[in-house]
Design an enzyme around this catalytic site. Structure first.
Site, short mmCIF file in Angstrom:
data_model
loop_
_atom_site.label_atom_id
_atom_site.label_comp_id
_atom_site.label_asym_id
_atom_site.label_seq_id
_atom_site.Cartn_x
_atom_site.Cartn_y
_atom_site.Cartn_z
N ARG A 183 19.60 11.05 -4.90
CA ARG A 183 18.51 12.00 -5.58
C ARG A 183 18.23 13.19 -4.56
NH1 ARG A 183 12.20 10.09 -5.77
NH2 ARG A 183 11.42 11.99 -6.93
N ASP A 230 -6.36 1.11 -8.60
CA ASP A 230 -7.25 -0.22 -9.21
C ASP A 230 -6.61 -1.25 -8.54
OD1 ASP A 230 -9.31 1.62 -10.12
OD2 ASP A 230 -8.59 1.14 -12.35
N ASN A 290 5.23 3.51 -1.18
CA ASN A 290 5.47 4.80 -1.69
C ASN A 290 5.57 4.59 -3.29
OD1 ASN A 290 6.59 7.24 -2.53
ND2 ASN A 290 8.40 6.98 -0.99
N TYR A 325 15.17 14.63 0.18
CA TYR A 325 15.06 13.22 0.50
C TYR A 325 16.24 12.60 1.56
CZ TYR A 325 11.73 13.26 -3.13
OH TYR A 325 10.65 13.57 -3.99
N HIS A 373 0.33 10.40 -7.57
CA HIS A 373 -0.25 11.60 -8.12
C HIS A 373 -1.03 11.32 -9.25
CE1 HIS A 373 2.25 13.19 -4.90
NE2 HIS A 373 3.25 13.12 -5.53
N GLU A 393 -0.26 4.45 2.76
CA GLU A 393 0.60 5.20 1.77
C GLU A 393 1.63 5.99 2.66
OE1 GLU A 393 -1.81 7.95 -0.51
OE2 GLU A 393 -0.36 9.42 -0.70
N ARG A 409 4.82 20.88 -0.72
CA ARG A 409 5.56 20.97 -1.71
C ARG A 409 4.49 21.62 -2.88
NH1 ARG A 409 8.87 15.52 -2.86
NH2 ARG A 409 9.74 16.77 -4.40
N ALA A 460 6.02 9.48 -7.87
CA ALA A 460 5.21 10.26 -8.69
C ALA A 460 3.72 9.45 -8.86
CB ALA A 460 5.90 10.62 -9.72
N HIS A 515 5.36 8.42 2.26
CA HIS A 515 6.23 9.49 1.40
C HIS A 515 7.25 9.99 2.57
CE1 HIS A 515 3.35 9.68 -1.74
NE2 HIS A 515 2.44 9.87 -0.78
N LEU A 516 8.37 10.07 1.95
CA LEU A 516 9.66 10.68 2.76
C LEU A 516 9.36 12.18 2.98
CD1 LEU A 516 12.20 8.78 0.43
CD2 LEU A 516 12.43 8.41 2.68
N ARG A 535 1.46 17.59 -5.96
CA ARG A 535 1.80 16.52 -5.30
C ARG A 535 0.83 16.44 -3.82
NH1 ARG A 535 7.07 15.17 -6.77
NH2 ARG A 535 8.38 16.78 -7.64
N PRO A 579 8.90 4.55 -8.67
CA PRO A 579 9.85 5.27 -9.60
C PRO A 579 10.84 6.27 -8.72
CG PRO A 579 7.87 6.16 -10.25
CD PRO A 579 7.35 5.13 -9.16
N ASN A 580 12.16 6.15 -9.32
CA ASN A 580 12.97 7.07 -9.01
C ASN A 580 13.54 6.82 -7.25
OD1 ASN A 580 13.29 8.64 -11.08
ND2 ASN A 580 11.31 9.36 -10.83
C1 DQA Z 1 7.91 10.91 -2.71
C2 DQA Z 1 7.13 12.10 -3.07
C3 DQA Z 1 6.26 12.27 -4.40
O1 DQA Z 1 5.78 13.50 -4.94
C4 DQA Z 1 7.65 12.10 -5.29
O2 DQA Z 1 7.27 12.00 -6.90
C5 DQA Z 1 8.68 11.02 -5.06
C6 DQA Z 1 8.80 10.70 -3.72
C7 DQA Z 1 8.42 10.93 -1.34
O3 DQA Z 1 8.53 9.86 -0.87
O4 DQA Z 1 8.54 12.09 -0.67
O5 DQA Z 1 9.35 10.36 -5.98
O6 DQA Z 1 6.79 9.84 -2.97
#
Ligand code: DQA
Length: 153
Positions: free
Chosen positions: A17, A91, A78, A22, A84, A102, A111, A81, A104-105, A115, A9-10
């Site tokens: 964003r 699953d 990735n 990011y 977390h 896994e 943070r 959110a 993450h940017l 997180r 998401p997002n």
């Molecule tokens: C994220 C870190 C997550 O905590 C956050 O909710 C994101 C982006 C990252 O790529 O840094 O949406 O996954």
């Protein structure tokens, strides 16, 4: 070898964003860089983004040999959110038994405390965070090297 990059998401909003956190790259930029790197490594790559937990679970199920899919040798994820919070994504990844990394940017450990916990990390081949868009290419390199080291000779 065929890999799947999953964005949660997002992440469709990257570029606009929270750019201080990011960076300026969009998800299209990131997917294009990943595709170039995948080609250089000689592996196939598909990318998928969703803001919906269930859609990500569906895509993981379709990806996995253990659930009849079998298209993919590995997954980069990735989960945003959902990293977390999502037991459902954990699953699904365990159900399909497809090795995953896994990504993450941002450096999630630098943070907010919420997180710092991941529902996925203890089952991942590895975790890469904090390198901005480069996190994805580092994760791709790592996943391909891992899978090649496991392949029967
Ligand atoms: C994220 C870190 C997550 O905590 C956050 O909710 C994101 C982006 C990252 O790529 O840094 O949406 O996954």
């Amino acid at each position: 070898m065929h890999l799947l990059a999953l964005h949660g998401p997002n992440l469709n909003l990257l570029g606009s964003r929270e750019p201080a956190l990011y960076g300026p790259a969009t998800l299209v930029d990131i997917d294009a860089t990943l595709a170039e790197r995948a080609q250089a490594l000689g592996v196939g790559l598909d990318c998928f983004q969703s803001n919906h937990e269930g859609a990500l679970v569906d895509r993981i199920q379709q990806a996995g040999a253990a659930t009849g899919g079998g298209w993919y040798d590995g997954i980069l994820i990735n989960a945003g959110a959902y990293t977390h919070t999502s037991i459902a994504i954990r699953d699904a990844l365990l159900a399909v038994r497809t090795p995953f990394v896994e990504v993450h940017l941002s450096n999630v450990h630098a943070r907010e405390p919420f997180r710092h916990h991941s529902t996925l990390a203890d089952k991942a081949v590895g975790v890469i965070c904090g390198f901005g868009p480069m996190s994805y290419t580092l994760a791709l390199d790592g996943l391909v090297a891992h899978l090649r080291s496991q392949a029967p000779r």
